[in-house]
Design a protein around this motif. Structure first.
Motif, PDB file in Angstrom:
ATOM      1  N   PHE A 313       0.954  -1.205  -0.056  1.00  0.00           N
ATOM      2  CA  PHE A 313       0.169  -0.028   0.049  1.00  0.00           C
ATOM      3  C   PHE A 313       0.902   1.352  -0.019  1.00  0.00           C
ATOM      4  CE2 PHE A 313      -2.676  -3.372   1.955  1.00  0.00           C
ATOM      5  CZ  PHE A 313      -3.798  -3.126   1.407  1.00  0.00           C
ATOM      6  N   THR A 314       0.473   2.045  -1.103  1.00  0.00           N
ATOM      7  CA  THR A 314       1.291   3.372  -0.857  1.00  0.00           C
ATOM      8  C   THR A 314       0.316   4.484  -0.516  1.00  0.00           C
ATOM      9  OG1 THR A 314       0.895   4.057  -3.164  1.00  0.00           O
ATOM     10  CG2 THR A 314       2.880   2.776  -2.677  1.00  0.00           C
ATOM     11  N   PHE A 315       0.234   5.013   0.787  1.00  0.00           N
ATOM     12  CA  PHE A 315      -0.511   6.183   1.272  1.00  0.00           C
ATOM     13  C   PHE A 315       0.516   7.407   1.548  1.00  0.00           C
ATOM     14  CE2 PHE A 315      -2.536   2.301   2.746  1.00  0.00           C
ATOM     15  CZ  PHE A 315      -3.679   2.256   2.189  1.00  0.00           C
ATOM     16  N   ASP A 316      -0.411   8.426   1.232  1.00  0.00           N
ATOM     17  CA  ASP A 316       0.158   9.816   1.586  1.00  0.00           C
ATOM     18  C   ASP A 316       0.685   9.725   3.203  1.00  0.00           C
ATOM     19  OD1 ASP A 316      -0.083  10.693  -0.859  1.00  0.00           O
ATOM     20  OD2 ASP A 316      -1.880  11.827  -0.426  1.00  0.00           O
ATOM     21  N   GLY A 317       1.634  10.664   3.309  1.00  0.00           N
ATOM     22  CA  GLY A 317       2.503  10.630   4.621  1.00  0.00           C
ATOM     23  C   GLY A 317       1.396  11.466   5.802  1.00  0.00           C
ATOM     24  N   ASP A 318       0.198  12.057   5.285  1.00  0.00           N
ATOM     25  CA  ASP A 318      -0.473  12.840   5.886  1.00  0.00           C
ATOM     26  C   ASP A 318      -1.348  12.192   6.903  1.00  0.00           C
ATOM     27  OD1 ASP A 318      -2.404  12.267   4.333  1.00  0.00           O
ATOM     28  OD2 ASP A 318      -2.609  13.967   3.040  1.00  0.00           O
ATOM     29  N   SER A 319      -2.332  12.828   7.713  1.00  0.00           N
ATOM     30  CA  SER A 319      -3.083  12.132   8.610  1.00  0.00           C
ATOM     31  C   SER A 319      -3.987  11.282   7.970  1.00  0.00           C
ATOM     32  CB  SER A 319      -3.871  13.101   9.534  1.00  0.00           C
ATOM     33  OG  SER A 319      -4.608  14.052   8.771  1.00  0.00           O
ATOM     34  N   ALA A 320      -4.615  11.887   6.648  1.00  0.00           N
ATOM     35  CA  ALA A 320      -5.593  10.915   6.022  1.00  0.00           C
ATOM     36  C   ALA A 320      -5.106   9.764   5.467  1.00  0.00           C
ATOM     37  CB  ALA A 320      -6.339  11.738   4.848  1.00  0.00           C
ATOM     38  N   ILE A 341       3.608  -1.562   3.705  1.00  0.00           N
ATOM     39  CA  ILE A 341       3.226   0.041   3.502  1.00  0.00           C
ATOM     40  C   ILE A 341       4.447   0.508   2.956  1.00  0.00           C
ATOM     41  CG2 ILE A 341       3.657   0.874   5.716  1.00  0.00           C
ATOM     42  CD1 ILE A 341       1.187   2.802   5.135  1.00  0.00           C
ATOM     43  N   ALA A 342       4.573   1.693   2.088  1.00  0.00           N
ATOM     44  CA  ALA A 342       5.431   2.304   1.526  1.00  0.00           C
ATOM     45  C   ALA A 342       5.003   3.702   1.245  1.00  0.00           C
ATOM     46  CB  ALA A 342       5.645   1.871  -0.112  1.00  0.00           C
ATOM     47  N   ILE A 343       5.757   4.657   1.864  1.00  0.00           N
ATOM     48  CA  ILE A 343       5.458   6.245   2.129  1.00  0.00           C
ATOM     49  C   ILE A 343       6.684   6.771   1.550  1.00  0.00           C
ATOM     50  CG2 ILE A 343       5.074   8.042   3.490  1.00  0.00           C
ATOM     51  CD1 ILE A 343       3.570   6.306   5.578  1.00  0.00           C
ATOM     52  N   ALA A 344       6.595   7.647   0.520  1.00  0.00           N
ATOM     53  CA  ALA A 344       7.630   8.442  -0.224  1.00  0.00           C
ATOM     54  C   ALA A 344       8.213   9.209   0.879  1.00  0.00           C
ATOM     55  CB  ALA A 344       7.221   8.777  -1.261  1.00  0.00           C
ATOM     56  N   PRO A 345       9.735   9.660   0.419  1.00  0.00           N
ATOM     57  CA  PRO A 345      10.126  10.703   1.259  1.00  0.00           C
ATOM     58  C   PRO A 345       9.265  12.158   1.254  1.00  0.00           C
ATOM     59  CG  PRO A 345      11.756   9.724  -0.167  1.00  0.00           C
ATOM     60  CD  PRO A 345      10.642   8.987  -0.345  1.00  0.00           C
ATOM     61  N   ASP A 346       9.362  12.963   2.154  1.00  0.00           N
ATOM     62  CA  ASP A 346       8.537  14.022   2.083  1.00  0.00           C
ATOM     63  C   ASP A 346       6.991  13.906   1.988  1.00  0.00           C
ATOM     64  OD1 ASP A 346      10.840  15.477   2.366  1.00  0.00           O
ATOM     65  OD2 ASP A 346      11.511  15.534   0.309  1.00  0.00           O
ATOM     66  N   MET A 348       5.481  12.410  -0.599  1.00  0.00           N
ATOM     67  CA  MET A 348       5.055  12.690  -1.868  1.00  0.00           C
ATOM     68  C   MET A 348       4.294  11.301  -2.436  1.00  0.00           C
ATOM     69  SD  MET A 348       8.138  14.391  -4.031  1.00  0.00           S
ATOM     70  CE  MET A 348       9.411  13.351  -3.565  1.00  0.00           C
ATOM     71  N   ASP A 349       3.226  11.666  -3.151  1.00  0.00           N
ATOM     72  CA  ASP A 349       2.728  10.123  -4.079  1.00  0.00           C
ATOM     73  C   ASP A 349       3.347   9.866  -5.135  1.00  0.00           C
ATOM     74  OD1 ASP A 349       2.172  11.881  -6.241  1.00  0.00           O
ATOM     75  OD2 ASP A 349       0.213  12.697  -5.383  1.00  0.00           O
ATOM     76  N   PRO A 350       3.181   8.625  -5.706  1.00  0.00           N
ATOM     77  CA  PRO A 350       4.175   8.324  -7.101  1.00  0.00           C
ATOM     78  C   PRO A 350       4.272   9.028  -7.970  1.00  0.00           C
ATOM     79  CG  PRO A 350       2.823   6.389  -5.826  1.00  0.00           C
ATOM     80  CD  PRO A 350       2.295   7.639  -5.248  1.00  0.00           C
ATOM     81  N   CYS A 351       3.155   9.970  -8.393  1.00  0.00           N
ATOM     82  CA  CYS A 351       3.069  10.834  -9.714  1.00  0.00           C
ATOM     83  C   CYS A 351       3.996  11.829  -9.222  1.00  0.00           C
ATOM     84  CB  CYS A 351       1.700  11.514  -9.629  1.00  0.00           C
ATOM     85  SG  CYS A 351       1.588  12.597 -11.063  1.00  0.00           S
ATOM     86  N   ASP A 352       3.954  12.585  -7.938  1.00  0.00           N
ATOM     87  CA  ASP A 352       5.112  13.501  -7.684  1.00  0.00           C
ATOM     88  C   ASP A 352       6.302  12.957  -7.452  1.00  0.00           C
ATOM     89  OD1 ASP A 352       3.050  15.423  -7.482  1.00  0.00           O
ATOM     90  OD2 ASP A 352       2.726  14.913  -5.178  1.00  0.00           O
ATOM     91  N   LEU A 353       6.674  11.917  -6.999  1.00  0.00           N
ATOM     92  CA  LEU A 353       7.785  11.138  -6.916  1.00  0.00           C
ATOM     93  C   LEU A 353       8.605  11.219  -8.356  1.00  0.00           C
ATOM     94  CD1 LEU A 353       9.939  10.107  -4.802  1.00  0.00           C
ATOM     95  CD2 LEU A 353       8.715   8.142  -4.965  1.00  0.00           C
ATOM     96  N   ARG A 354       7.877  10.446  -9.081  1.00  0.00           N
ATOM     97  CA  ARG A 354       8.305  10.086 -10.480  1.00  0.00           C
ATOM     98  C   ARG A 354       8.678  11.475 -11.357  1.00  0.00           C
ATOM     99  NH1 ARG A 354       5.636  10.051 -15.778  1.00  0.00           N
ATOM    100  NH2 ARG A 354       6.906   8.670 -16.983  1.00  0.00           N
ATOM    101  N   LEU A 355       8.060  12.405 -10.971  1.00  0.00           N
ATOM    102  CA  LEU A 355       8.215  13.929 -11.563  1.00  0.00           C
ATOM    103  C   LEU A 355       9.535  14.491 -11.048  1.00  0.00           C
ATOM    104  CD1 LEU A 355       6.782  15.521 -13.836  1.00  0.00           C
ATOM    105  CD2 LEU A 355       5.675  16.761 -12.165  1.00  0.00           C
ATOM    106  N   ALA A 356       9.611  14.335  -9.763  1.00  0.00           N
ATOM    107  CA  ALA A 356      10.783  14.978  -8.945  1.00  0.00           C
ATOM    108  C   ALA A 356      11.994  14.240  -9.222  1.00  0.00           C
ATOM    109  CB  ALA A 356      10.240  15.138  -7.587  1.00  0.00           C
TER     110      ALA A 356
END
Length: 640
Positions: A313-320, A341-346, A348-356
Motif C-alpha cells: 500500500f502506498t499512502f500519503d504521509g498526511d493524517s488522511a 506499506i510504502a511512504i515516499a520521502p516528504d 510525495m505520492d508516486p506521481c509527484d515522486l516520478r516527476l521529481a
C-alpha cells in the motif's frame, strides 16, 4: 422483442470461447493435474483453491460452494447477466453474428441492459479521447504534461476530455441510437431542466474498467477554477458500476499481478499511470472509496494467496493517509498475502515522486520495506506518552485489541512480542497473554468460529484422494451419500468415467439401469445421461454430450453434481480400460448380489405360503444370478 437465439449459434459461441480464457479474466488459474486448472472461487470466500476448470470439457465446478457449469453459466453468474446477454457478449468476443428464431438479427435497441450500458461507455470513451485533441482541451493536455504524461501515455490509459458544453456527449450518444433512459441509467447523463445533460463537463476523463476489461464508469478531474464541483467526480452507482467493486487499472495490471504474485495499491489515477510508466505494472487504485472487502476479493483471486504473495500500500504521509493505512490493516487478515506499506520521502505520492526524482525512485518506493502491521502499531503507540506507566498501559490496551484480530495464532504471538518491544514492556509473555485473552473474548462474543474461507460441504478435494463425508444433497430422496462406502465410491468413479471418458465404458455403461446406482444423487445423474442419449453420445462430441446431460438435469442440485463429476479427478492413478472395467464390474456385481439377497429374503418371508410355480421361478432366477456373479468374479469385464 427479439426471438430465441439459434441453437447452432449458441453451440458455436460455446465452442469458440475457451472457458479457461474467460475465467482467467477474473482469477488466476494454476495447473491442478489431469488437464484441469484450479483457482480461488470467485463465488465464495476460501483460503485453499477448490474451484476447478476443465478446458477439455468446457466446464467449471467449485468443490466448496458447488457452483458449476459451462462458459455461459460462469459469465451469467459472475456478471449477473441473462442467458441471452451472456451469449451476445461472448458472441461479440468471438466475432460471431447471432441469428434469432423470430425476427431475424437482433437490432441494437433490443439488446440486454448491461450490454447496452457497456456499449454506451465504450462510445463515450472514444468520444472523450477524440475530444482531448480539440483546442478546448489544451488545459487538459497541459495538466497531463505538467505531471509527466505525454500523448502516448494518455493514449495508453485512454485518458480523454469532456467538453464544457451542456450536452455534447448526450447528443452524440443519441445519434448512436441510445435512448434518454439508457443515458440516465448509465450515469453518463443526468436530468436537466429541458431533458438529459452531460454529467461530466470540462474535465479530464479516466475510463474505469472491470476485470474483464469492459468500461463501466469514469473518473473526472476538474481543471478550471470556475468549476464548483468536487476535485474528482466519479460515475454514480449504476447497474454496472459499484465503486466498492472496481479497481482502476485492474484491466491493465491483472496479468502482471497474477504472474508476479504482487499488487501495489495507490491512491489515484495519476499515481497508477506514474507507476505503470515507471515499470511498476502491478499498480491499481480504488475509485473514490476506501480499500475494502470487495477489493480484497478481487486481489485474492489474482494473487491465489500463495506464500510469496505481496500487497504493498502506498499512502500519503498526511493524517488522511495514515488513517487509510489503519483501515487497510483492519482488513489485513483477509489476505494470506503479506502486506506492506510504502511512504515516499516528504510524503510525495508516486506521481509527484516520478516527476521529481524519476522512474527509479518509484520502483524503489514500492519495494517491500515496512510490514503494514508494524506501521499500524507504530501509529497507534505513537499517540501515547510511553514515558509514563499510564501511557504504556493505554497504548497496550488499544494496540493489543488490534493484534488480537490476527487469525493465525503463531503470527499473532510473533506480533504480540514485537508490540511488547514497541511499547517498552519487558515482560513479553504478559503482552502475549493479554492479546490471547482479548482474542478469546472476541470469539466468545460470537466472532469468528473457525478459519475464514474454509471449504464447505466438499465431496472430494480438488486433488483427489479419499472423499470427505458430504452433507445430504437437497432435492434427493433416500439415504445421504456415504463416500466411505465402497459401493458409493465405485458408483461415483463409474459416473465420472461415463462423463469424462465415455469411450472407456461404452457401450456397456448404457445397459446399466438407474436402479444399479444405490445413491439417489448418482441415480439422478445416471438418469440424466440416459436422457441425453447415453454415454455413447460422448464418443462423437464430448462437449455437446455434457451440455445435453446438464440440460437433462431436473434442477440445479443435480446439474451441480453433473459438473462436479465432470471435472473431479479420479481416485485411481492409471485411468485405462482395465480401471474402467473394474468399476463396471463392481457396480454390476453389487447390483446382482443385491438382487439375489432380495429374492432370497422374499422367499424366506413367504415361507410355505409361496406357490410352487413362483418358488421354481425364484429359485431359477437366483441360480442364473449366482452363475452370472461367479462369471463376473472370474472373468471381469469380459463377462458383462
Amino acid at each position: 422483442m427479439a426471438g430465441r437465439i439459434n441453437d447452432d449459434d449458441v453451440k458455436a459461441v460455446r465452442d469458440a470461447v475457451p472457458i479457461d480464457s474467460v475465467v482467467s479474466e477474473y482469477l488466476q488459474l494454476r495447473n491442478a493435474g489431469g488437464g484441469n486448472l484450479k483457482g480461488l472461487c470467485p463465488f465464495h470466500d476460501e483460503k485453499s483453491p477448490s474451484f476447478q476448470v476443465s478446458p477439455g470439457k468446457g466446464l467449471f465446478h467449485c468443490f466448496g460452494c458447488q457452483e458449476g457449469g459451462d462458459t455461459i453459466a460462469f459469465v451469467m453468474k459472475i456478471d449477473h447477466l441473462s442467458f441471452s446477454e451472456t451469449v451476445e457478449r461472448l458472441a461479440a468476443k468471438a466475432g460471431i453474428t447471432l441469428r434469432y428464431e423470430e425476427g431475424g438479427y437482433n437490432p441494437s435497441h433490443q439488446r440486454g441492459e448491461r450490454i447496452r450500458l457497456i456499449e454506451a461507455h465504450q462510445a463515450a470513451a472514444e468520444f472523450y479521447v477524440r475530444a482531448l485533441e480539440s483546442p478546448e482541451a489544451e488545459i487538459g493536455r497541459k495538466f497531463l504534461a505538467e505531471r509527466g504524461f505525454d500523448q502516448d501515455a494518455a493514449a495508453h490509459f485512454r485518458v480523454g476530455y469532456s467538453p464544457a458544453g451542456w450536452d455534447h456527449l448526450t447528443r452524440y450518444l443519441r445519434g448512436k441510437g441510445f435512448s434518454d433512459k439508457e443515458l440516465i441509467t448509465s450515469g453518463l447523463s443526468q436530468d436537466g431542466r429541458r431533458g438529459p445533460i452531460d454529467r461530466f463537463r470540462g474535465r479530464l476523463m479516466w475510463p474505469i474498467s472491470d476485470t474483464a476489461g469492459e468500461i463501466v464508469g469514469f473518473g473526472a478531474r476538474k481543471l478550471r477554477d470556475d468549476d464548483n464541483g468536487p476535485k474528482y467526480l466519479n460515475t454514480p452507482e449504476t447497474p454496472i458500476y459499484k465503486k466498492s467493486q472496481v479497481l482502476y487499472g485492474i484491466d491493465l495490471a491483472k496479468k502482471d499481478i497474477a504472474k508476479a504474485s504482487r499488487a501495489v495499491v495507490v491512491e489515484g489515477y495519476t499515481d497508477v499511470m506514474a507507476c505503470h510508466l515507471a515499470g511498476v505494472t502491478t499498480a491499481i487504485a480504488t475509485c473514490g472509496t476506501a480499500f475494502g472487502n470487495d477489493h480484497i476479493k478481487i486481489l485474492r483471486r489474482l494473487l491465489m494467496d500463495n506464500g510469496s504473495a505481496r500487497v504493498i500500500f502506498t499512502f500519503d504521509g498526511d493524517s488522511a493517509g495514515q488513517k487509510a493505512a489503519l483501515r487497510a490493516f483492519e482488513d489485513d487478515q483477509k489476505f494470506a498475502a503479506e502486506t506492506y506499506i510504502a511512504i515516499a520521502p516528504d510524503g510525495m505520492d508516486p506521481c509527484d515522486l516520478r516527476l521529481a526524482k524519476g522512474d527509479d525512485s518509484v520502483r524503489d518506493l514500492v519495494e517491500p520495506r515496512t510490514p503494514l502491521f508494524e506501521f499500524a502499531l507504530r501509529q497507534i503507540v505513537g499517540r501515547y506518552d510511553l514515558e509514563t506507566p499510564a501511557g504504556r498501559a493505554a497504548a497496550l490496551d488499544e494496540a493489543a485489541a488490534v493484534v488480537a484480530k490476527i487469525k493465525t495464532s503463531s503470527v499473532q504471538r510473533e506480533v504480540a512480542v514485537q508490540l511488547a518491544g514497541l511499547v517498552g514492556i519487558l515482560d513479553q509473555e504478559f503482552v502475549v497473554h493479554r492479546v490471547a485473552q482479548l482474542a478469546r473474548w472476541a470469539r466468545d462474543k460470537g466472532g469468528d468460529h473457525g478459519e475464514r474461507g474454509g471449504r464447505r460441504g466438499s465431496h472430494q478435494g480438488p486433488r483427489g484422494g479419499t472423499p470427505q463425508q458430504p452433507a445430504p444433497a437437497p432435492g434427493f430422496s433416500g439415504p445421504a451419500l456415504n463416500l466411505r462406502s465402497p459401493a458409493h465410491r465405485t458408483e461415483r468413479e463409474l459416473l465420472k468415467l461415463a462423463l469424462q471418458k465415455p469411450a472407456l465404458v461404452s457401450p456397456a455403461f448404457d445397459a446399466y439401469g438407474v436402479d444399479e446406482f444405490t445413491a439417489p444423487p448418482y441415480a439422478a445423474v445416471r438418469q440424466c445421461i440416459a436422457e441425453a442419449g447415453g454415454a455413447e453420445q460422448g464418443l462423437a462430441d464430448d462437449r455437446e454430450y455434457l451440455v445435453a446431460v446438464m440440460d437433462a438435469a431436473p434442477d440445479n442440485t443435480v446439474r451441480s453434481l453433473v459438473t462436479e463429476l465432470a471435472v473431479e479427478v479420479f481416485i485411481g492413478k492409471t485411468i485405462d480400460e482395465t480401471y474402467a472395467g473394474m468399476q463396471l464390474v463392481h457396480v454390476r456385481l453389487r447390483a446382482v448380489d443385491r438382487r439375489i439377497d432380495d429374492v432370497q429374503s422374499s422367499l424366506a418371508r413367504l415361507g410355505s405360503h409361496v406357490a410352487p410355480q413362483d418358488l421354481a421361478a425364484a429359485q431359477n432366477e437366483v441360480w442364473v444370478l449366482q452363475q452370472y456373479a461367479q462369471s463376473l468374479r472370474a472373468h471381469g469385464a469380459a463377462a458383462l
